[in-house]
Scaffold this active site. Structure first.
Site, mmCIF file in Angstrom:
data_model
loop_
_atom_site.group_PDB
_atom_site.id
_atom_site.type_symbol
_atom_site.label_atom_id
_atom_site.label_comp_id
_atom_site.label_asym_id
_atom_site.label_seq_id
_atom_site.Cartn_x
_atom_site.Cartn_y
_atom_site.Cartn_z
ATOM 1 N N LYS A 171 30.647 10.426 41.593
ATOM 2 C CA LYS A 171 29.548 9.503 41.343
ATOM 3 C C LYS A 171 30.041 8.215 40.677
ATOM 4 O O LYS A 171 30.960 8.280 39.863
ATOM 5 C CB LYS A 171 28.539 10.177 40.402
ATOM 6 N N LYS B 5 29.816 5.072 34.418
ATOM 7 C CA LYS B 5 30.255 4.176 33.353
ATOM 8 C C LYS B 5 31.508 4.693 32.679
ATOM 9 O O LYS B 5 32.223 3.938 32.029
ATOM 10 C CB LYS B 5 29.142 4.001 32.319
ATOM 11 N N LYS C 113 24.003 22.016 30.120
ATOM 12 C CA LYS C 113 24.526 21.220 29.005
ATOM 13 C C LYS C 113 25.015 22.080 27.855
ATOM 14 O O LYS C 113 25.954 21.722 27.160
ATOM 15 C CB LYS C 113 23.491 20.201 28.517
#
Ligand code: TRP
Length: 339
Positions: free
Chosen positions: A201, A204, A115
């Protein structure tokens, strides 16, 4: 047995979220109810501020995720459901554990490395200490079991290391402050992929709404999305090996298996040799049947802000009561005077 797990609040909940963490939690709740254990499930809203975020969206997502969890079967009268921000003991314990966690341990965390990327200097301190807060989340309640995805296994091992070092340094073997929690990693968590691209994947943030089945989708929308889902021209194979190199077919079969609660092999023994013209309507029907009651509860509850806030308030109150004794033990063990 005490089960504790958290999930970061996100909006636009879809089938991937349901078949990922949420369904596992509901299964854990059923097991604990019959075995006399206890479940604590929380929205990790404090973790969400470790990366850039929009405050109004965080608040909306916290409520939205709460609605989804309850709609999917997390029962606030049987499990303790709350958000971290209403249980300040999480943040307090994190600070106490910061004295025990080592820089070297956190530097090795793969999620931190991923990250932060190349920009470590610009990453927030919260992103770096994220796993210490996660350790506090579970140690605070003397969790024995923590259901998590494979990607969180390393954070759980860190929680065990922190607990062990703290017990060693500040407690006795007869009276340890913390319980070492065991991770529970679901055997073959179905990886749900996009309906438009079997190698991405389900997400959203995919710009195409056709790529995912939302928990807000009604029966028509579900049937339509399944009908338009990307496939290949071959008939379905009769065995799992035949799905190799066919990511879209594998995804649809995997969704069917997960929703029906059966193995991929048994789906293929039923549909092997058939084309998608026969399989897709069956998959659509299955999804509609299983998701209709969830959709119904979700669309009602997500607009009832008072009901959602009441659920979180009540859950937080129970969580605080359970958290206080361990937190006080930790303060005392460290020599911190509390009146
Ligand atoms: N980090 C977890 C995730 O991203 C969420 C989480 C926060 C969590 N605290 C936790 C999971 C404690 C299990 C236990 O999925």
């Amino acid at each position: 047995m005490r089960v504790v797990s958290g999930i970061q609040p996100t909006g636009n909940l879809h089938l991937g979220n349901y078949l990922g963490a949420i369904r596992n939690w509901v299964a854990m709740q059923e097991t604990m109810t019959s075995e006399g254990g206890e479940c604590l499930f929380f929205l990790a809203d404090l973790h969400a501020i470790s990366q850039p975020h929009v405050p109004s969206e965080l608040a909306a997502n916290t409520r939205e995720m709460t609605a989804a969890l309850v709609a999917c079967g997390v029962d606030p009268s049987r499990s303790i459901l709350f958000n971290q921000a209403q249980v300040p003991q999480h943040a307090e314990l994190q600070w106490l554990l910061n004295g025990t966690a080592r820089m070297g341990w956190l530097n090795r965390m793969t999620q931190w490395k991923d990250k932060a990327g190349k920009n470590r200097e610009g990453a927030s301190i919260a992103l770096f200490t994220y796993p210490v807060l996660q350790a506090a989340d579970v140690l605070l309640y003397q969790a024995t079991h923590v259901p998590v995805g494979e990607d969180q296994k390393q954070h759980l091992e860190l929680a065990r290391d922190i607990a062990q070092k703290f017990n060693n340094d500040f407690a006795t073997e007869e009276a340890p402050v913390f319980t070492l929690p065991d991770p529970i990693i679901p055997p073959e968590a179905a990886r749900i992929m996009s309906l438009r691209d079997g190698s991405a994947k389900m997400s959203k943030s995919d710009p195409s709404d056709m790529s995912r089945i939302n928990l807000t989708d009604d029966a028509d929308a579900i049937m339509n999305k399944v009908k338009k889902a990307k496939t290949d021209p071959e008939p379905l194979p009769s065995e799992k090996a035949g799905l190799e190199g066919r990511p879209e077919a594998a995804n649809l079969i995997g969704i069917y298996a997960a929703m029906a609660g059966i193995s991929v092999d048994s789906v293929l023994s039923e549909f092997g040799g058939e084309g998608f013209g026969k399989f897709k309507p069956a998959l659509g029907e299955l999804l509609v049947t299983k998701l209709a009651p969830i959709n119904d509860r979700f669309v009602h509850l997500r607009q009832d802000r008072n009901a959602l806030d009441a659920i979180l308030r009540a859950g937080a109150e129970k969580a605080r009561t359970l958290a206080v004794p361990t937190l006080e033990k930790a303060y005392a063990a460290l020599g911190l005077v509390r009146g």
